[in-house]
Structure formats: C-alpha cells, structure tokens
Design an enzyme around this catalytic site. Structure first.
Site, PDB file in Angstrom:
ATOM      1  N   HIS A   2       4.517   1.249   5.023  1.00 50.60           N
ATOM      2  CA  HIS A   2       5.302   0.218   4.615  1.00 50.60           C
ATOM      3  C   HIS A   2       5.796   0.721   3.320  1.00 50.60           C
ATOM      4  O   HIS A   2       7.156   0.770   2.984  1.00 50.60           O
ATOM      5  CB  HIS A   2       4.409  -1.233   4.276  1.00 50.60           C
ATOM      6  CG  HIS A   2       5.188  -2.213   3.503  1.00 50.60           C
ATOM      7  ND1 HIS A   2       5.510  -3.357   4.344  1.00 50.60           N
ATOM      8  CD2 HIS A   2       5.584  -2.175   2.258  1.00 50.60           C
ATOM      9  CE1 HIS A   2       6.303  -4.204   3.533  1.00 50.60           C
ATOM     10  NE2 HIS A   2       6.174  -3.605   2.120  1.00 50.60           N
ATOM     11  N   GLU A   3       4.980   1.214   2.314  1.00 52.28           N
ATOM     12  CA  GLU A   3       5.389   1.715   1.168  1.00 52.28           C
ATOM     13  C   GLU A   3       6.376   2.969   1.006  1.00 52.28           C
ATOM     14  O   GLU A   3       7.325   3.118   0.479  1.00 52.28           O
ATOM     15  CB  GLU A   3       4.231   1.945   0.227  1.00 52.28           C
ATOM     16  CG  GLU A   3       3.308   0.607  -0.402  1.00 52.28           C
ATOM     17  CD  GLU A   3       4.294  -0.312  -1.170  1.00 52.28           C
ATOM     18  OE1 GLU A   3       5.163   0.114  -1.928  1.00 52.28           O
ATOM     19  OE2 GLU A   3       3.902  -1.584  -1.035  1.00 52.28           O
ATOM     20  N   HIS A  14       9.798   2.182   2.055  1.00 54.80           N
ATOM     21  CA  HIS A  14      10.700   1.752   0.924  1.00 54.80           C
ATOM     22  C   HIS A  14      11.254   3.002   0.046  1.00 54.80           C
ATOM     23  O   HIS A  14      12.411   3.076   0.024  1.00 54.80           O
ATOM     24  CB  HIS A  14       9.887   1.115  -0.240  1.00 54.80           C
ATOM     25  CG  HIS A  14       9.440  -0.266   0.039  1.00 54.80           C
ATOM     26  ND1 HIS A  14      10.494  -1.253   0.386  1.00 54.80           N
ATOM     27  CD2 HIS A  14       8.343  -0.713   0.033  1.00 54.80           C
ATOM     28  CE1 HIS A  14       9.837  -2.442   0.812  1.00 54.80           C
ATOM     29  NE2 HIS A  14       8.456  -2.360   0.592  1.00 54.80           N
TER      30      HIS A  14
END
Length: 203
Positions: free
Chosen positions: A21-22, A25
């Site tokens: 997820h990170e 980004h």
C-alpha cells in the site's frame, strides 16, 4: 502449532499488504515526477524501512490480544506534492494508489479462491486466501474514508474547487476531530460493507 503458524501468516499478510500500500503511493508519486520516496529508499518491499513501532508492532499485538484480529499500519511514504507534474489531480492519484493496490490484491486472491480446484479446497489455502482478501478490502475501504490523515481526504480535496479555500482550511484544521468521529460512528459500518464485497468477489 497450526494456530501459531496461522497467526504468523496473518501478521505477514497484514505487514506486506500495508507495505505494498505504502510503496504504491511512492511509485505513483515517482511516476508523476516526485523522487522523494525513491531518494529515501522507501520504494522497496523490504518491510524494515516501513516499520512503525506503534502501528506495525504494538497495534497488531493489541488488536490481536483484545479482539483476536490483527490490524496495523506502516510509516507513511513521504512525498512532496510540489514536485508533481499534475498539480491539480496529482495528490488524488498518489492518495488513491495505496487503496487501489489493496483492491487489486483482493481481486487476485478472491478470484483465485473462487475458481480454486476442488482438490485444493480441503487444504488451508481457502482460509489463507480468504484472510488476504479480507484484510486488503479493510485496508482499501478504511483508507478511502475522506478524512485526514486517510488517503481519501486527498480525493476529496482534489474534487473541491480552489474557490472553496476556506472550506479546505477548516477541513484540514479539524481533520483530527473528524477522524475521531469517523472511528466512533463510521468504522462499525465498514465491516458489513467489507463482508458484502468479500462475498461478491469470492462467490
């Protein structure tokens, strides 16, 4: 021994789902012209640079101890919106990249579970895949809530015209209060939605 191994599996799934997820980004920001995450060594699936003492270690331990469920978060991947080529919608794209990665993971393992051969259905794979789908749906939906510091607030800010600057300022100033209210009143509503999406994906 089997229960212990499944707990370890849950921890690893939560950890890597959050890391992906990170990293998503950071990758989106990098594709839009911002090298911040890359320069800080955060575009890696190695979990160590992403670990947060509370969110990655203490919180999962507490949620499992109190509720039998593992949940947590990692250090947010830093990025500088001033570097983004798309100043209007770039922050929204960066914000959506994280939940989008979790949705993709949920779809991949959900479809694999739906069409799993009968010979494998008597193994632990259905339970393992189910957990992967479930935790990634929770991460995606929770992070799409439009309150700071969650990813969804970037989507909302990008949709609000610049002439409503006063609203944006108010919204960011009282973001923590909104976040607490969401945790109290909205979070309980997320899980029924998660289970509906889970059944829709896996059949």
């Amino acid at each position: 021994m089997g229960d212990f191994l499944f707990v370890i599996f849950q921890i690893l799934v939560v950890l890597f789902s959050i890391v992906i997820h990170e990293v998503s980004h950071g990758l989106m920001a990098y594709s839009l012209g911002d090298p911040t995450a890359k320069n800080l060594g955060r575009l890696t699936l190695n979990p160590l640079p992403h670990l947060d003492l509370f969110g990655s270690i203490l919180l999962p331990f507490l949620t499992y101890s109190l509720g039998g469920f593992i949940f947590g978060y990692a250090k947010p991947v830093p990025y500088n919106p001033l570097y983004l080529r798309d100043q209007r919608y770039g922050p929204a794209k960066v914000g959506f990249a994280g939940p989008a990665s979790n949705i993709i993971i949920a779809l991949i393992f959900g479809i694999a579970l739906r069409f799993m051969p009968v010979a494998l259905q008597a193994t632990l794979l259905p339970e393992l895949f189910s957990f992967i789908v479930l935790i990634n749906l929770i991460l995606a939906i929770f992070n799409l809530l439009p309150v700071p510091p969650l990813d969804g607030h970037w989507l909302l800010l990008s949709a609000v015209p610049e002439r409503f600057y006063g609203f944006k300022l108010f919204y960011l100033r009282y973001g923590l209060l909104l976040f607490i209210l969401v945790l109290i009143f909205v979070l309980p509503l997320i899980f029924p939605l998660v289970f509906k999406l889970f059944r829709l994906i896996v059949g």
